[in-house]
Design a protein around this motif. Structure first.
Motif, PDB file in Angstrom:
ATOM      1  N   LEU A 114      -6.563  28.913  14.938  1.00 28.33           N
ATOM      2  CA  LEU A 114      -5.607  28.376  15.921  1.00 28.33           C
ATOM      3  C   LEU A 114      -6.165  27.171  16.674  1.00 28.33           C
ATOM      4  N   SER A 115      -6.906  26.317  15.965  1.00 26.63           N
ATOM      5  CA  SER A 115      -7.476  25.113  16.560  1.00 26.63           C
ATOM      6  C   SER A 115      -6.374  24.067  16.777  1.00 26.63           C
ATOM      7  N   LYS A 116      -6.246  23.600  18.004  1.00 28.02           N
ATOM      8  CA  LYS A 116      -5.235  22.573  18.309  1.00 28.02           C
ATOM      9  C   LYS A 116      -5.529  21.291  17.543  1.00 28.02           C
ATOM     10  N   ARG A 117      -6.798  20.929  17.474  1.00 26.77           N
ATOM     11  CA  ARG A 117      -7.190  19.721  16.748  1.00 26.77           C
ATOM     12  C   ARG A 117      -6.796  19.830  15.278  1.00 26.77           C
ATOM     13  N   SER A 118      -6.940  21.016  14.695  1.00 27.71           N
ATOM     14  CA  SER A 118      -6.568  21.197  13.299  1.00 27.71           C
ATOM     15  C   SER A 118      -5.060  21.147  13.099  1.00 27.71           C
ATOM     16  N   PHE A 119      -4.285  21.662  14.058  1.00 30.13           N
ATOM     17  CA  PHE A 119      -2.825  21.561  13.951  1.00 30.13           C
ATOM     18  C   PHE A 119      -2.407  20.090  13.931  1.00 30.13           C
ATOM     19  N   VAL A 120      -3.027  19.270  14.777  1.00 32.89           N
ATOM     20  CA  VAL A 120      -2.716  17.833  14.802  1.00 32.89           C
ATOM     21  C   VAL A 120      -3.158  17.184  13.493  1.00 32.89           C
ATOM     22  N   ALA A 121      -4.353  17.505  13.029  1.00 30.03           N
ATOM     23  CA  ALA A 121      -4.870  16.910  11.794  1.00 30.03           C
ATOM     24  C   ALA A 121      -3.994  17.281  10.600  1.00 30.03           C
ATOM     25  N   VAL A 122      -3.646  18.548  10.460  1.00 31.29           N
ATOM     26  CA  VAL A 122      -2.813  18.988   9.337  1.00 31.29           C
ATOM     27  C   VAL A 122      -1.440  18.326   9.401  1.00 31.29           C
ATOM     28  N   GLY A 123      -0.854  18.269  10.576  1.00 30.41           N
ATOM     29  CA  GLY A 123       0.437  17.590  10.720  1.00 30.41           C
ATOM     30  C   GLY A 123       0.350  16.135  10.323  1.00 30.41           C
ATOM     31  N   THR A 124      -0.751  15.487  10.702  1.00 28.99           N
ATOM     32  CA  THR A 124      -0.942  14.075  10.376  1.00 28.99           C
ATOM     33  C   THR A 124      -1.104  13.859   8.883  1.00 28.99           C
ATOM     34  N   PHE A 125      -1.981  14.638   8.232  1.00 26.09           N
ATOM     35  CA  PHE A 125      -2.148  14.358   6.806  1.00 26.09           C
ATOM     36  C   PHE A 125      -0.983  14.851   5.967  1.00 26.09           C
ATOM     37  N   MET A 126      -0.253  15.852   6.412  1.00 25.65           N
ATOM     38  CA  MET A 126       0.954  16.257   5.678  1.00 25.65           C
ATOM     39  C   MET A 126       2.043  15.194   5.805  1.00 25.65           C
ATOM     40  N   ALA A 127       2.245  14.664   7.013  1.00 27.11           N
ATOM     41  CA  ALA A 127       3.245  13.608   7.211  1.00 27.11           C
ATOM     42  C   ALA A 127       2.871  12.359   6.419  1.00 27.11           C
ATOM     43  N   THR A 128       1.584  12.019   6.403  1.00 27.02           N
ATOM     44  CA  THR A 128       1.125  10.862   5.646  1.00 27.02           C
ATOM     45  C   THR A 128       1.336  11.072   4.150  1.00 27.02           C
ATOM     46  N   GLY A 129       1.079  12.276   3.675  1.00 28.59           N
ATOM     47  CA  GLY A 129       1.309  12.587   2.264  1.00 28.59           C
ATOM     48  C   GLY A 129       2.774  12.482   1.888  1.00 28.59           C
ATOM     49  N   VAL A 130       3.648  13.013   2.727  1.00 25.39           N
ATOM     50  CA  VAL A 130       5.098  12.933   2.474  1.00 25.39           C
ATOM     51  C   VAL A 130       5.535  11.473   2.455  1.00 25.39           C
ATOM     52  N   ALA A 131       5.080  10.686   3.426  1.00 24.10           N
ATOM     53  CA  ALA A 131       5.453   9.269   3.492  1.00 24.10           C
ATOM     54  C   ALA A 131       4.930   8.509   2.277  1.00 24.10           C
ATOM     55  N   THR A 132       3.712   8.813   1.845  1.00 27.05           N
ATOM     56  CA  THR A 132       3.133   8.144   0.681  1.00 27.05           C
ATOM     57  C   THR A 132       3.943   8.438  -0.581  1.00 27.05           C
ATOM     58  N   VAL A 133       4.295   9.698  -0.785  1.00 25.45           N
ATOM     59  CA  VAL A 133       5.101  10.057  -1.965  1.00 25.45           C
ATOM     60  C   VAL A 133       6.456   9.364  -1.897  1.00 25.45           C
ATOM     61  N   PHE A 134       7.067   9.322  -0.735  1.00 22.39           N
ATOM     62  CA  PHE A 134       8.358   8.650  -0.605  1.00 22.39           C
ATOM     63  C   PHE A 134       8.249   7.177  -0.962  1.00 22.39           C
ATOM     64  N   VAL A 135       7.242   6.506  -0.434  1.00 23.27           N
ATOM     65  CA  VAL A 135       7.071   5.079  -0.700  1.00 23.27           C
ATOM     66  C   VAL A 135       6.801   4.840  -2.194  1.00 23.27           C
ATOM     67  N   VAL A 136       5.891   5.605  -2.778  1.00 26.80           N
ATOM     68  CA  VAL A 136       5.509   5.409  -4.181  1.00 26.80           C
ATOM     69  C   VAL A 136       6.688   5.711  -5.102  1.00 26.80           C
ATOM     70  N   ARG A 137       7.429   6.765  -4.844  1.00 26.63           N
ATOM     71  CA  ARG A 137       8.507   7.166  -5.754  1.00 26.63           C
ATOM     72  C   ARG A 137       9.832   6.444  -5.525  1.00 26.63           C
ATOM     73  N   HIS A 138      10.083   6.017  -4.305  1.00 23.95           N
ATOM     74  CA  HIS A 138      11.415   5.469  -4.026  1.00 23.95           C
ATOM     75  C   HIS A 138      11.428   4.008  -3.621  1.00 23.95           C
ATOM     76  N   LEU A 139      10.326   3.472  -3.165  1.00 23.59           N
ATOM     77  CA  LEU A 139      10.329   2.093  -2.698  1.00 23.59           C
ATOM     78  C   LEU A 139       9.558   1.137  -3.597  1.00 23.59           C
ATOM     79  N   LEU A 140       8.592   1.632  -4.329  1.00 28.98           N
ATOM     80  CA  LEU A 140       7.799   0.745  -5.199  1.00 28.98           C
ATOM     81  C   LEU A 140       8.352   0.694  -6.603  1.00 28.98           C
TER      82      LEU A 140
END
Length: 140
Positions: A114-140
């Motif tokens: 239940l680390s707050k820092r880990s909740f922020v980190a996981v949210g950040t890299f999951m959002a970045t991963g989703v955005a990366t897949v969206f850009v690679v698959r739909h915009l490039l």
């Protein structure tokens, strides 16, 4: 059925390794930290280095054993060339240094503690991963 059993078994083994690392060694199963503490400027020595080397050897040896017994490592062939893999590894290394850990450390061990820092980190890299897949698959 194998598409359910294999991932479930793999997840259970990852959880077991995290539990054993914390219970037996008092250590978080964060791969970047385990590997990073084997490298200069201040590499681990003695018993500290031994378990780290054994852990990394197990990570590398697992697919090799699977390949030897089944003919398939479960990893698949690279889809990019060596320069891109090196660049990707460098970017991941910088990210784990800036984020004070990697997906395994934050996602598996940090969230379970239940680390707050880990909740922020996981949210950040999951959002970045989703955005990366969206850009690679739909915009490039």
């Amino acid at each position: 059925m194998d598409q359910f059993i294999s991932p479930t078994l793999g997840g259970a083994l990852i959880a077991l390794s995290a539990i054993l690392m914390m219970g037996l060694l008092g250590r978080i199963t964060g791969i970047s930290g385990i590997l990073g503490n084997l490298l200069p400027p201040a590499p681990a020595r003695g018993g500290e280095a031994m378990w780290r080397v054994a852990f990394i050897a197990g990570l590398l040896g697992g697919p090799l054993l699977l390949q030897a017994f089944t003919g398939d490592s479960g990893i698949g062939a690279p889809v990019v060339g060596l320069p891109m893999m090196i660049l990707g590894g460098f970017i991941v290394g910088v990210g784990t240094a800036l984020g004070s850990g990697c997906t395994s450390g934050h996602g598996i061990c940090g969230l379970s503690r239940l680390s707050k820092r880990s909740f922020v980190a996981v949210g950040t890299f999951m959002a970045t991963g989703v955005a990366t897949v969206f850009v690679v698959r739909h915009l490039l």
